[in-house]
Motif scaffolding. Structure first.
Motif, short mmCIF file in Angstrom:
data_model
loop_
_atom_site.label_atom_id
_atom_site.label_comp_id
_atom_site.label_asym_id
_atom_site.label_seq_id
_atom_site.Cartn_x
_atom_site.Cartn_y
_atom_site.Cartn_z
N LEU A 33 0.74 -1.32 -0.15
CA LEU A 33 0.01 0.16 0.19
C LEU A 33 0.71 1.23 -0.04
O LEU A 33 0.78 2.26 -0.69
N ALA A 34 2.05 1.14 0.71
CA ALA A 34 2.78 2.37 1.04
C ALA A 34 3.60 2.51 -0.51
O ALA A 34 3.69 3.72 -1.04
N ALA A 35 3.66 1.67 -1.21
CA ALA A 35 4.35 1.72 -2.68
C ALA A 35 3.42 2.17 -3.39
O ALA A 35 3.66 3.18 -4.31
N LEU A 36 2.20 1.87 -3.45
CA LEU A 36 0.97 2.31 -4.49
C LEU A 36 0.85 3.83 -4.12
O LEU A 36 0.44 4.55 -5.16
N ARG A 37 1.11 4.17 -2.65
CA ARG A 37 0.60 5.81 -2.70
C ARG A 37 1.79 6.50 -3.27
O ARG A 37 1.63 7.73 -3.31
N GLY A 38 2.88 6.01 -3.16
CA GLY A 38 4.19 6.81 -3.42
C GLY A 38 4.41 6.87 -5.15
O GLY A 38 3.45 6.37 -5.95
N ASP A 39 5.77 7.21 -5.47
CA ASP A 39 6.00 7.19 -6.81
C ASP A 39 6.27 5.70 -7.02
O ASP A 39 6.43 4.88 -6.41
N SER A 40 6.10 5.65 -8.55
CA SER A 40 6.34 3.90 -8.73
C SER A 40 7.82 3.78 -8.48
O SER A 40 8.81 4.10 -8.62
N GLN A 41 7.78 2.19 -7.81
CA GLN A 41 9.04 1.85 -7.49
C GLN A 41 9.11 0.26 -7.68
O GLN A 41 7.78 -0.23 -7.89
N LEU A 42 10.17 -0.34 -7.82
CA LEU A 42 10.13 -1.89 -7.92
C LEU A 42 10.19 -2.45 -6.51
O LEU A 42 10.69 -2.20 -5.47
N LEU A 43 8.90 -3.30 -6.26
CA LEU A 43 8.74 -4.12 -5.26
C LEU A 43 9.33 -5.67 -5.48
O LEU A 43 9.08 -6.09 -6.40
N GLU A 44 10.05 -6.19 -4.64
CA GLU A 44 10.46 -7.46 -4.63
C GLU A 44 9.80 -8.19 -3.55
O GLU A 44 10.01 -7.58 -2.36
N LEU A 45 9.04 -9.00 -3.56
CA LEU A 45 8.51 -10.03 -2.68
C LEU A 45 9.10 -11.39 -2.67
O LEU A 45 9.04 -11.82 -3.82
N THR A 46 8.85 -11.92 -1.52
CA THR A 46 9.38 -13.44 -1.34
C THR A 46 8.27 -14.21 -0.77
O THR A 46 7.38 -13.70 -0.17
N CYS A 47 8.29 -15.50 -0.78
CA CYS A 47 7.29 -16.47 -0.21
C CYS A 47 7.78 -17.13 0.95
O CYS A 47 8.77 -18.07 0.81
N GLU A 48 7.05 -17.10 2.16
CA GLU A 48 7.79 -17.93 3.22
C GLU A 48 7.38 -19.52 2.95
O GLU A 48 8.38 -20.34 3.52
N ARG A 49 6.46 -19.88 2.40
CA ARG A 49 6.19 -21.09 2.19
C ARG A 49 7.04 -21.80 0.97
O ARG A 49 7.54 -23.01 1.38
N PHE A 58 6.64 -3.46 -10.70
CA PHE A 58 6.64 -2.29 -10.56
C PHE A 58 5.25 -1.80 -9.77
O PHE A 58 4.29 -2.35 -10.23
N SER A 59 5.29 -0.83 -8.84
CA SER A 59 4.09 -0.68 -8.14
C SER A 59 3.18 0.08 -8.90
O SER A 59 2.12 -0.08 -8.75
N SER A 60 3.49 0.75 -10.07
CA SER A 60 2.83 1.34 -10.98
C SER A 60 1.55 0.37 -11.81
O SER A 60 0.78 0.73 -12.36
N GLU A 61 2.22 -0.79 -11.72
CA GLU A 61 1.60 -1.96 -12.52
C GLU A 61 0.40 -2.50 -11.65
O GLU A 61 -0.18 -3.45 -12.10
#
Length: 87
Positions: A33-49, A58-61
């Motif tokens: 949500l914070a990335a969506l509110r700001g300028d476009s940035q690259l989010l990298e997410l990992t999975c615990e499972r 990219f947050s803009s997508e």
């Protein structure tokens, strides 16, 4: 297990990552949500499972994000979300 699901623009299949605790899932949700509110940035997410599962977007997508608890009921064919289909 909690699932954080991203819906991307012009992409029919959502992306998802999982967290074991509600607190960790909420933290990832707030990060997105914070990335969506700001300028476009690259989010990298990992999975615990699946620790080797990584996704970068990219947050803009991102056009939607949802969080839900994986349960036996959702494994029975009913997809999580906000839309209901009547027959």
């Amino acid at each position: 297990m909690y699932i954080i699901e991203l819906t991307l623009k012009n992409t029919p299949i959502p992306l998802s990552v999982q967290r074991k605790s509600a607190e960790d899932a909420e933290e990832v949700y707030k990060q997105i949500l914070a990335a969506l509110r700001g300028d476009s940035q690259l989010l990298e997410l990992t999975c615990e499972r699946q620790p080797d599962k990584k996704v970068a977007v990219f947050s803009s997508e991102i056009c939607a994000v949802q969080i839900y608890e994986k349960s036996g009921a959702s494994a029975a064919g009913k997809a999580p979300g906000f839309f209901a289909v009547t027959q």
